[in-house]
Enzyme design. Structure first.
Site, PDB file in Angstrom:
ATOM      1  N   SER A 146     -39.428 -25.943  -4.081  1.00  0.00           N
ATOM      2  CA  SER A 146     -38.886 -26.853  -3.061  1.00  0.00           C
ATOM      3  C   SER A 146     -38.691 -28.221  -3.686  1.00  0.00           C
ATOM      4  O   SER A 146     -39.241 -28.516  -4.748  1.00  0.00           O
ATOM      5  CB  SER A 146     -39.905 -26.944  -1.917  1.00  0.00           C
ATOM      6  OG  SER A 146     -39.725 -28.114  -1.127  1.00  0.00           O
ATOM      7  N   TYR A 159     -47.700 -27.668   2.657  1.00  0.00           N
ATOM      8  CA  TYR A 159     -46.454 -27.107   2.109  1.00  0.00           C
ATOM      9  C   TYR A 159     -46.187 -27.753   0.751  1.00  0.00           C
ATOM     10  O   TYR A 159     -45.877 -27.079  -0.234  1.00  0.00           O
ATOM     11  CB  TYR A 159     -45.316 -27.389   3.084  1.00  0.00           C
ATOM     12  CG  TYR A 159     -43.991 -26.754   2.744  1.00  0.00           C
ATOM     13  CD1 TYR A 159     -43.117 -27.360   1.844  1.00  0.00           C
ATOM     14  CD2 TYR A 159     -43.586 -25.572   3.347  1.00  0.00           C
ATOM     15  CE1 TYR A 159     -41.882 -26.792   1.552  1.00  0.00           C
ATOM     16  CE2 TYR A 159     -42.351 -25.009   3.074  1.00  0.00           C
ATOM     17  CZ  TYR A 159     -41.509 -25.621   2.170  1.00  0.00           C
ATOM     18  OH  TYR A 159     -40.277 -25.058   1.881  1.00  0.00           O
TER      19      TYR A 159
HETATM   20  C1  GCO Z   1     -39.544 -30.338   5.582  1.00  0.00           C
HETATM   21  C2  GCO Z   1     -38.695 -29.161   5.161  1.00  0.00           C
HETATM   22  C3  GCO Z   1     -38.689 -29.046   3.632  1.00  0.00           C
HETATM   23  C4  GCO Z   1     -37.599 -28.088   3.222  1.00  0.00           C
HETATM   24  C5  GCO Z   1     -37.506 -27.833   1.744  1.00  0.00           C
HETATM   25  C6  GCO Z   1     -37.041 -29.027   0.992  1.00  0.00           C
HETATM   26  O1  GCO Z   1     -40.239 -30.255   6.591  1.00  0.00           O
HETATM   27  O2  GCO Z   1     -39.448 -31.377   4.870  1.00  0.00           O
HETATM   28  O3  GCO Z   1     -39.183 -27.965   5.730  1.00  0.00           O
HETATM   29  O4  GCO Z   1     -39.939 -28.661   3.199  1.00  0.00           O
HETATM   30  O5  GCO Z   1     -37.792 -26.856   3.839  1.00  0.00           O
HETATM   31  O6  GCO Z   1     -38.723 -27.373   1.248  1.00  0.00           O
HETATM   32  O7  GCO Z   1     -36.860 -28.659  -0.369  1.00  0.00           O
END
Ligand code: GCO
Length: 255
Positions: A146, A159
């Site tokens: 990501s 994440y």
């Molecule tokens: C967020 C998004 C990001 C994208 C992606 C960006 O909440 O900022 O979900 O995480 O999905 O990963 O590259």
């Protein structure tokens, strides 16, 4: 030249591929000749995705299992062993998002994101690599990172930590498995139009931020990740290892 990107005779497992980026990657790998295995947590959505792929004439099968559960993953690979199915390509795509400031974030929610977005890649790749090494024919591992593999955004700490881990786990896989002709690489998608991001697309200020933060000035489409996946899954990338390729409209390239 076409042989360079030809996946005929290979089988690709794409985790979290009943919808979104995972489904597009499974469809793209199938179009490049691979037999694909669709995975998700729910049998009905996995079956629906397999049907959509088969309607296009692709070699597709599915299995609903929890990629965070070691026994479920082992059982899946044992079942494919019994059917004579060799997984040559693994796309560790399964991922969830959970947006909350860390001070309000419960440990259980942190752990769930880490387990799904990072630990599952270790569990699945380990089962696959063991077999790739035993077969002596090498293999391909493609982990989905990501923009948050490089930079952090408030409210998505687990994440971000997981996707940063994906970048370094990819390098760790290279360190141990490249000698076995396994190429482990990652794809770093930018902001892509998916169900997971719909709330962001619908938020006018966030939508404006995404468009102003990348020189392409737009969101990406899931199918725009397919070319990089086919490249990393194919003989064309036989000497590429431990890399993360950003498909982000140029986001990380500009100030
Ligand atoms: C967020 C998004 C990001 C994208 C992606 C960006 O909440 O900022 O979900 O995480 O999905 O990963 O590259």
């Amino acid at each position: 030249m076409t042989k360079l990107f030809d996946l005929s005779g290979r089988t690709a497992l794409v985790t979290g591929s009943a919808r979104g980026i995972g489904y597009s990657l499974a469809e793209g790998l199938a179009a490049a000749g691979a037999g694909v295995i669709v995975n998700g947590t729910k049998a009905d959505t996995v079956d629906a995705a397999v049907s959509r792929l088969r309607e296009q004439g692709f070699d597709a099968r599915g299995r609903a299992f929890d990629v965070t559960d070691e026994q479920s993953v082992a059982a899946a690979f044992a079942a494919w062993d019994a059917e004579g199915i060799d997984v040559d390509i693994v796309v560790n795509n399964a991922g969830i998002q959970f947006r909350k400031p860390m001070l309000e974030l419960a440990l259980a929610d942190w752990q769930r994101v880490i387990d799904t977005n990072l630990t599952s890649a270790f569990i699945v790749a380990k089962e696959a690599a063991r077999r790739m090494i035993a077969r002596g024919r090498g293999g391909k591992i493609i982990n989905i990172g990501s923009l948050t593999s490089e930079g952090a955004r408030a409210t998505v700490a687990p994440y971000t930590a997981a996707k940063g881990g994906i970048k370094m786990l990819t390098r760790a896989m290279s360190a141990e498995w490249a000698v076995h002709d396994i190429q482990a690489n990652a794809i770093g998608p930018g902001y892509i139009l998916t169900d997971m991001n719909q709330a962001l697309v619908d938020n006018a200020s966030f939508d404006a931020w995404v468009k102003s933060s990348n020189p392409s000035q737009r969101w990406g489409k899931p199918e725009e990740l397919v070319g990089t996946a086919v490249y990393l899954a194919s003989p064309a990338s036989s000497y590429v290892n431990g890399q993360i390729i950003y498909v982000d409209g140029g986001w990380l390239a500009v100030l």
